[in-house]
Design a protein around this motif. Structure first.
Motif, PDB file in Angstrom:
ATOM      1  N   LYS A 262      47.028  31.197  39.660  1.00  0.00           N
ATOM      2  CA  LYS A 262      46.005  31.328  40.698  1.00  0.00           C
ATOM      3  C   LYS A 262      45.773  32.806  40.978  1.00  0.00           C
ATOM      4  O   LYS A 262      46.586  33.670  40.613  1.00  0.00           O
ATOM      5  N   THR A 263      44.660  33.091  41.622  1.00  0.00           N
ATOM      6  CA  THR A 263      44.321  34.476  41.940  1.00  0.00           C
ATOM      7  C   THR A 263      45.245  35.016  43.034  1.00  0.00           C
ATOM      8  O   THR A 263      45.705  34.256  43.896  1.00  0.00           O
ATOM      9  N   PRO A 264      45.508  36.305  42.980  1.00  0.00           N
ATOM     10  CA  PRO A 264      45.068  37.269  41.961  1.00  0.00           C
ATOM     11  C   PRO A 264      45.916  37.183  40.690  1.00  0.00           C
ATOM     12  O   PRO A 264      47.139  37.177  40.753  1.00  0.00           O
ATOM     13  N   TYR A 265      45.214  37.108  39.544  1.00  0.00           N
ATOM     14  CA  TYR A 265      45.902  37.078  38.265  1.00  0.00           C
ATOM     15  C   TYR A 265      46.485  38.458  37.964  1.00  0.00           C
ATOM     16  O   TYR A 265      46.008  39.477  38.452  1.00  0.00           O
ATOM     17  N   LYS A 266      47.525  38.449  37.139  1.00  0.00           N
ATOM     18  CA  LYS A 266      48.179  39.697  36.769  1.00  0.00           C
ATOM     19  C   LYS A 266      47.869  40.041  35.323  1.00  0.00           C
ATOM     20  O   LYS A 266      47.944  39.187  34.444  1.00  0.00           O
ATOM     21  N   CYS A 267      47.525  41.282  35.083  1.00  0.00           N
ATOM     22  CA  CYS A 267      47.182  41.733  33.737  1.00  0.00           C
ATOM     23  C   CYS A 267      48.347  42.509  33.129  1.00  0.00           C
ATOM     24  O   CYS A 267      49.069  43.225  33.828  1.00  0.00           O
TER      25      CYS A 267
END
Length: 278
Positions: A262-267
């Motif tokens: 779920k947001t916030p996604y991690k890059c």
């Protein structure tokens, strides 16, 4: 009409879907009544402004210029104010949605009034469009504008109260869907990686990678991820799960893996591929 509300994800998603996918050119207007042959409709007075003159999606010029320069919509969304306004007739009402792509304010236009000076006007808006609205229920949004040679408003200077804090900002009328404009400015193009593999992101929202293809959209809400983000198009692929982070480094396009449910996604800290335009 729904009540006015400044909301987070839920209402914002609905409004952003409309802003991204529809403009005046794509909106479905009610069918006009059949004209009476013996009494043709009177032409509009050129010095008057009607709500039909304002229908469409309006985007802040400052936002577009920042986006063109950075190609980073999340970063741009954190900096720009009063980004987008959509006015579209629904039955006998004219809803207005104002958003910074993180929150959205939904209201109903009750009246369009001339202001004190020539070419200056104001929208009288309320929480809902219903009979018997009192003056105390109205909020006013001043705007300035002038028709072009074809009699059409292409730019407006609008002082909306929520995001721009009543500062006059210049808005441009879009003649195509917002998502097409964003795709073109941010990522659309043909690319190759170091091994010669082909990648393409089209203006219409089709992504082609060596191992997959999907309908994509560019995330505009900075709260969605820690980096810039491509994801499966919410309307064309509602069950899609594709998420790809991206960043520009000079002329190179860097793609990142994205994690999280779920947001916030991690890059990821490092890109999984570096692309160059063909």
């Amino acid at each position: 009409m729904a009540d006015t509300r400044t909301s987070q994800r839920g209402a914002a998603v609905l409004a952003l879907c409309a802003l991204l996918a529809c403009t005046a050119a794509g909106a479905q207007d009610p069918q006009p009544a059949q004209p009476q042959p013996q009494k043709p409709a009177a032409p509009k007075q050129r010095d008057r402004v009607y709500l039909t003159d304002l229908e469409g999606t309006w985007i802040s010029r400052d936002y577009l210029e920042r986006l063109r320069a950075s190609r980073a919509p999340h970063a741009t969304g954190r900096q720009a104010a009063g980004i987008a306004i959509k006015i579209q007739r629904e039955g006998n009402s004219y809803p207005i949605a104002i958003t910074n792509f993180q929150r959205v304010v939904l209201q109903a236009i009750i009246d369009l009034q001339p202001d004190a000076k020539p070419k200056e006007y104001r929208l009288a808006v309320a929480q809902e469009d219903r009979p018997g609205i009192s003056a105390s229920e109205l909020t006013y949004i001043p705007f300035r504008g002038e028709r072009n040679a074809e009699g059409v408003f292409r730019t407006l200077s609008i002082a909306e109260p929520t995001f721009a804090k009543r500062r006059f900002l210049t808005y441009l009328r879009l003649s195509e869907p917002l998502e097409t404009v964003v795709n073109r400015l941010v990522i659309a193009g043909e690319y190759v990686d170091a091994e010669g593999n082909y990648y393409e992101f089209t203006e219409s929202g089709e992504a082609a990678l060596p191992d997959t293809a999907f309908a994509y959209e560019v995330s505009l809400d900075p709260g969605n991820a820690s980096c810039e983000l491509l994801l499966s198009h919410r309307e064309r692929e509602p069950e899609g799960t594709q998420r790809i982070g991206f960043a520009w480094k000079g002329a190179e396009l860097l793609l990142y893996r994205v994690s999280g449910k779920k947001t916030p996604y991690k890059c990821a800290a490092k890109p999984f591929v570096v692309l160059k335009r063909q």
